[in-house]
Design a protein around this motif. Sequence first.
Motif, PDB file in Angstrom:
ATOM      1  N   LYS A   1       0.802  -1.225   0.000  1.00 10.93           N
ATOM      2  CA  LYS A   1       0.000   0.000   0.000  1.00 10.93           C
ATOM      3  C   LYS A   1       0.838   1.281   0.000  1.00 10.93           C
ATOM      4  N   GLN A   2       2.015   1.215  -0.550  1.00 14.03           N
ATOM      5  CA  GLN A   2       2.831   2.418  -0.643  1.00 14.03           C
ATOM      6  C   GLN A   2       3.666   2.382  -1.922  1.00 14.03           C
ATOM      7  N   TYR A   3       4.039   3.564  -2.405  1.00 13.92           N
ATOM      8  CA  TYR A   3       4.772   3.617  -3.666  1.00 13.92           C
ATOM      9  C   TYR A   3       6.166   3.046  -3.493  1.00 13.92           C
TER      10      TYR A   3
ATOM     11  N   ASP B   1       7.430   0.587 -11.033  1.00 15.73           N
ATOM     12  CA  ASP B   1       7.636   1.093 -12.393  1.00 15.73           C
ATOM     13  C   ASP B   1       8.388   0.073 -13.246  1.00 15.73           C
ATOM     14  N   VAL B   2       9.341  -0.615 -12.630  1.00 14.48           N
ATOM     15  CA  VAL B   2      10.111  -1.630 -13.352  1.00 14.48           C
ATOM     16  C   VAL B   2       9.202  -2.786 -13.767  1.00 14.48           C
ATOM     17  N   TRP B   3       8.356  -3.222 -12.828  1.00 16.62           N
ATOM     18  CA  TRP B   3       7.431  -4.324 -13.131  1.00 16.62           C
ATOM     19  C   TRP B   3       6.388  -3.891 -14.154  1.00 16.62           C
TER      20      TRP B   3
ATOM     21  N   ASN C   1      -3.040   4.904 -13.581  1.00 16.45           N
ATOM     22  CA  ASN C   1      -3.774   4.232 -12.499  1.00 16.45           C
ATOM     23  C   ASN C   1      -2.861   3.645 -11.431  1.00 16.45           C
ATOM     24  N   LYS C   2      -1.648   4.170 -11.347  1.00 21.00           N
ATOM     25  CA  LYS C   2      -0.699   3.655 -10.365  1.00 21.00           C
ATOM     26  C   LYS C   2      -1.235   3.787  -8.936  1.00 21.00           C
TER      27      LYS C   2
ATOM     28  N   HIS D   1      -5.799  -0.339  -4.012  1.00 17.19           N
ATOM     29  CA  HIS D   1      -6.484  -1.641  -3.975  1.00 17.19           C
ATOM     30  C   HIS D   1      -5.539  -2.777  -3.599  1.00 17.19           C
ATOM     31  N   GLY D   2      -4.247  -2.540  -3.748  1.00 17.88           N
ATOM     32  CA  GLY D   2      -3.268  -3.560  -3.394  1.00 17.88           C
ATOM     33  C   GLY D   2      -3.224  -4.731  -4.342  1.00 17.88           C
ATOM     34  N   ILE D   3      -3.582  -4.475  -5.608  1.00 21.07           N
ATOM     35  CA  ILE D   3      -3.602  -5.559  -6.591  1.00 21.07           C
ATOM     36  C   ILE D   3      -3.463  -4.994  -7.997  1.00 21.07           C
ATOM     37  N   CYS D   4      -2.929  -5.798  -8.904  1.00 22.33           N
ATOM     38  CA  CYS D   4      -2.763  -5.386 -10.304  1.00 22.33           C
ATOM     39  C   CYS D   4      -4.116  -5.419 -11.013  1.00 22.33           C
TER      40      CYS D   4
END
Length: 222
Positions: free
Chosen positions: A30-32, A37-39, A104-105, A111-114
């Motif tokens: 839940k944090q940046y 960004d790499v993923w 949407n980062k 939401h804690g999910i892709c």
Amino acid sequence: MLCQISKKYLFNLQKYSKIVKNKNVLLKKKQYNSQIDVWNESLAKTGADIIRERRRLVSSLEKRMKRIMLGISEGTEDVSLRYRTSIGEDGEEYRSLMDILAKNKEKEIEHGICLYGPHRDEIEILLNSKNSRYYCSQGQQRSLALALNIAVMEEIEEKTRKTPVLLLDDVMSELDENRRNYLYDLIKDKQAVITSTDKTQFRISDDKVSYVKIRNGTVVRI
């Protein structure tokens, strides 16, 4: 299906699944994190390849299903397939997916999910321009499933030069004689196993057809 006919697609799908899994681990915090960004870049590159392959397959299956459904329905029903995705058209998949992920980062972190990528996509089947999930009868849905399975079989055979075994469970009971005859002509040179409780549904004379009678799980006559 693509995993059966394309080693490249299978590799990309396995790679993509690992990317999503690793990205989700970071998002659950839940944090940046700059690793997100790499993923995202890896996800966009691999995801774009997956989407392109899926679009090509859907287009090919649609052409086959149109022909099969017109035959099954005696020219009354037209089918179309729609690959539902939020990603841009051919040639823009990577850029489109990168833009969506960047915009949407914060939402994904919240939401804690892709939330975006081909793992969220799906196929929509339309019959006479209407969503088959909501507007088709049980018989029509069964015919669509039959057409899709035969289309898949044809696609695999064309791409691999191997003939799959087609398994059809009690499909004849919902087809009239003309539709059954069309189905026979369609699969007469294929490997197929068809189950039925009524042998009278199989009024064909073909030395390539064998009948097996089973009672209580035991073969009683061939």
